[in-house]
Write a protein that holds these residues in place. Structure first.
Motif, PDB file in Angstrom:
ATOM      1  N   SER A  38     -81.716  60.032 -67.850  1.00 44.16           N
ATOM      2  CA  SER A  38     -82.600  61.079 -66.947  1.00 44.16           C
ATOM      3  C   SER A  38     -82.588  62.254 -67.798  1.00 44.16           C
ATOM      4  O   SER A  38     -82.011  62.455 -68.859  1.00 44.16           O
ATOM      5  N   THR A  44     -86.431  68.760 -65.110  1.00 42.59           N
ATOM      6  CA  THR A  44     -87.707  68.272 -64.535  1.00 42.59           C
ATOM      7  C   THR A  44     -88.228  69.269 -63.617  1.00 42.59           C
ATOM      8  O   THR A  44     -89.406  69.693 -63.506  1.00 42.59           O
ATOM      9  N   GLU A 126     -86.865  63.760 -70.322  1.00 40.77           N
ATOM     10  CA  GLU A 126     -86.474  62.451 -70.537  1.00 40.77           C
ATOM     11  C   GLU A 126     -86.371  62.233 -72.290  1.00 40.77           C
ATOM     12  O   GLU A 126     -85.636  61.567 -72.600  1.00 40.77           O
ATOM     13  N   TYR A 192     -87.459  57.197 -65.366  1.00 42.66           N
ATOM     14  CA  TYR A 192     -88.385  57.919 -64.712  1.00 42.66           C
ATOM     15  C   TYR A 192     -89.904  57.798 -65.334  1.00 42.66           C
ATOM     16  O   TYR A 192     -90.952  57.988 -64.609  1.00 42.66           O
ATOM     17  N   ARG A 206     -89.989  61.764 -58.168  1.00 36.58           N
ATOM     18  CA  ARG A 206     -88.794  62.362 -58.492  1.00 36.58           C
ATOM     19  C   ARG A 206     -87.616  61.506 -57.968  1.00 36.58           C
ATOM     20  O   ARG A 206     -87.491  60.694 -56.978  1.00 36.58           O
ATOM     21  N   GLY A 207     -86.585  61.460 -58.987  1.00 34.30           N
ATOM     22  CA  GLY A 207     -85.358  60.781 -58.731  1.00 34.30           C
ATOM     23  C   GLY A 207     -85.517  59.285 -59.329  1.00 34.30           C
ATOM     24  O   GLY A 207     -84.766  58.437 -58.956  1.00 34.30           O
ATOM     25  N   GLY A 208     -86.722  59.094 -60.122  1.00 34.66           N
ATOM     26  CA  GLY A 208     -87.171  57.676 -60.208  1.00 34.66           C
ATOM     27  C   GLY A 208     -86.494  56.906 -61.236  1.00 34.66           C
ATOM     28  O   GLY A 208     -86.595  55.811 -61.596  1.00 34.66           O
ATOM     29  N   SER A 209     -85.541  57.681 -62.025  1.00 37.29           N
ATOM     30  CA  SER A 209     -84.611  56.901 -63.169  1.00 37.29           C
ATOM     31  C   SER A 209     -83.870  55.815 -62.614  1.00 37.29           C
ATOM     32  O   SER A 209     -83.592  54.822 -63.478  1.00 37.29           O
TER      33      SER A 209
HETATM   34  N1  ASP Z   1     -85.649  63.573 -64.158  1.00 37.14           N
HETATM   35  C1  ASP Z   1     -86.337  63.101 -63.070  1.00 37.14           C
HETATM   36  C2  ASP Z   1     -86.243  63.895 -61.846  1.00 37.14           C
HETATM   37  O1  ASP Z   1     -85.376  64.888 -61.814  1.00 37.14           O
HETATM   38  C3  ASP Z   1     -85.966  61.671 -62.575  1.00 37.14           C
HETATM   39  C4  ASP Z   1     -84.443  61.447 -62.297  1.00 37.14           C
HETATM   40  O2  ASP Z   1     -83.471  62.430 -62.424  1.00 37.14           O
HETATM   41  O3  ASP Z   1     -84.128  60.208 -61.621  1.00 37.14           O
HETATM   42  O4  ASP Z   1     -86.618  63.698 -60.768  1.00 37.14           O
END
Ligand code: ASP
Ligand code: ADP
Ligand code: MG
Length: 453
Positions: A38, A44, A126, A192, A206-209
């Motif tokens: 990430s 992000t 990333e 991501y 968001r959070g897609g990693s």
């Molecule tokens: N960097 C991205 C985010 O903050 C993906 C991730 O962290 O999973 O949403």
């Protein structure tokens, strides 16, 4: 056979953590590791803030956000390399950052931020983290390479929430990535981020990693997808809400998918889907405590408990539709679903009665458009600022009296809607958002608290 190790934002944000990540990658050398990273924590968010500021021609705010990003990465690089920063790394970082500056300036001049431009900007985090980590591996004399995930992670052009094309990803991984993965070398790539067939950069939400790691793991038939984060696995509830929550050793795919969908932030909601298709185990582990507890998620696993864990999500909006009896019940429900579907408003929790239906939708659902279409047939009542609290467990359906216990524990937290998910492993309650945390605490104490749960 390869192994995918994904590290989240806090796992790459400090020199100490990044060294730990390198040690964990080293420990996986025999498994032909693919390391998915990430952006460092908060990067992000800052990139989003910079893009929005540029769009409203607020050069000062945009610069402040970029300054913060530069300062944090500088600190990380100095902490790792001291004064001996490799030239190739500083060149790569300069290139990423000056491209970022030009993109933001373009947005500011035009006063316009397209979803495509936004993706190009927010993906920078990333690229920075993976450049730094790849350079650190070289410093540690580990063999490996930096790999641009856009070569393989094909998506549709829905910027910001792009949908991956699993078949294309598999084919591209076979062609472009598989042969680079080998024992004793470490390939480092971005979570991501994806790209369309035309080469435009996309992001997975968001959070897609986590999802990226599972997609790559499935495409490469990995033996395991490891999600390394800042907690020792999936807990019986969000440890920020319930400090007594405990790590769960084993979860089924269905249990984990349900928890993620209903708000357990530790896993992106889509992570489990690619793993299920190839039956690849997913583990959730703590980067700073690699020998601690962790959670294994597999097809044949189960929490072994009637109630595995709680999750909650807010804000959601509760909509109640009462038929004006112009349609019979079947026709009424069909009409409701058709209209919600056509407007892309996905329904989470639902309960029906003879002539009415209550359901929850995301807080940003297009309510006025739904109302306009449905009001000729139904009363349309909207209650915003609700929360869904989900109780998840593979054996929930076989547990007598579960609902009674749940309602007793809720006490004066007023439950407005209760629904047993169709897969019978999820009992969902809808409450006012103000009651969310209290309800989670009460349910945890009554249903999952020691001893034994
Ligand atoms: N960097 C991205 C985010 O903050 C993906 C991730 O962290 O999973 O949403
Ligand atoms: P990362 O940056 O590594 O992806 P996230 O912040 O996305 O990490 O996810 C980890 C966080 O998820 C934890 O710090 C924890 O606060 C939160 N969380 C929410 N629900 C749960 C749960 N049931 N079990 C563990 N962590 C949870
Ligand atoms: Mg995450």
């Amino acid at each position: 056979m390869t192994r995918v190790l994904k590290f989240g934002g806090t796992s790459v944000a400090t020199p100490e953590r990044m060294r730990q990540v390198a040690a964990l990658a080293r420990a996986a050398l025999d498994a032909s590791p693919l390391v998915v990273l990430s952006a460092t924590a908060q990067t992000t968010d800052r990139l989003h803030a910079a893009a929005r500021a540029a769009e409203r021609n607020d050069g000062r705010d945009a610069e402040a956000a970029v300054h913060e990003i530069v300062a944090r990465h500088d600190e990380l690089v100095r902490g790792l390399f001291g004064d001996a920063v490799p030239r190739s790394l500083s060149d790569a970082l300069d290139e990423e950052l000056s491209a970022l500056g030009r993109k933001l300036e373009g947005v500011r001049l035009l006063g316009e931020l397209s979803p495509r431009s936004l993706d190009s900007i927010v993906s920078t985090g990333e690229f920075l983290s993976t450049r730094i980590f790849a350079a650190w591996l070289a410093r540690e004399e580990l063999d490996g390479e930096w790999f641009d995930v856009r070569r393989v992670l094909r998506t549709d052009p829905r910027h910001g929430e792009a949908e991956p094309d699993a078949a294309a990803i598999r084919e591209l991984c076979r062609r472009e990535l598989a042969e680079r993965l080998a024992p004793r070398r470490i390939v480092v790539t971005q979570g991501y981020v994806g790209a369309t067939s035309g080469g435009a950069t996309t992001t997975l939400g968001r959070g897609g990693s986590d999802w990226s790691a599972a997609l790559l793991g499935a495409a490469l038939d990995a033996d395991e997808v490891q999600i390394w984060t800042d907690v020792e696995g999936v807990f019986t509830a969000d440890p920020r809400i319930v400090p007594e929550a405990r790590s769960i050793p084993e979860l089924s795919f269905a249990e984990a998918a349900e928890l993620a969908a209903f708000g357990a932030k530790v896993l992106h909601p889509k992570t489990i889907q690619p793993a299920v298709e190839r039956r690849i185990p997913v583990t959730v582990r703590h980067t700073a405590r690699p020998d601690g507890r962790f959670t294994t998620i597999r097809a044949e696993a189960t929490s072994g408990r009637p109630l595995a864990a709680l999750a909650s999500r807010s804000p959601v909006t509760l909509v109640t539709l009462s038929s004006t009896r112009m349609l019979d019940q079947a026709g009424f429900l069909a009409r409701v679903f058709e209209v919600f579907g056509r407007h892309g408003a996905s329904i989470d929790v639902i309960a029906t009665a003879e002539v009415s239906v209550s359901l929850t939708v995301e807080a940003d659902a297009p309510l006025e458009r739904l109302r306009a279409e449905l009001e000729p047939f139904a009363r349309f009542d909207v209650v915003p600022e609700r929360a869904i609290v989900a109780i998840v467990g593979e054996r929930l359906k076989r547990t007598r009296g579960a609902a009674a216990k749940v309602l007793a524990a809720a006490g004066d937290c007023h439950v407005e809607l209760i629904s047993m998910g169709a897969n019978e492993i999820n009992l969902s309650l809808v409450v006012a958002r103000d009651d969310e945390r209290e309800l989670v605490k009460r349910l945890h104490a009554a249903l999952l608290g020691p001893p034994g749960g």
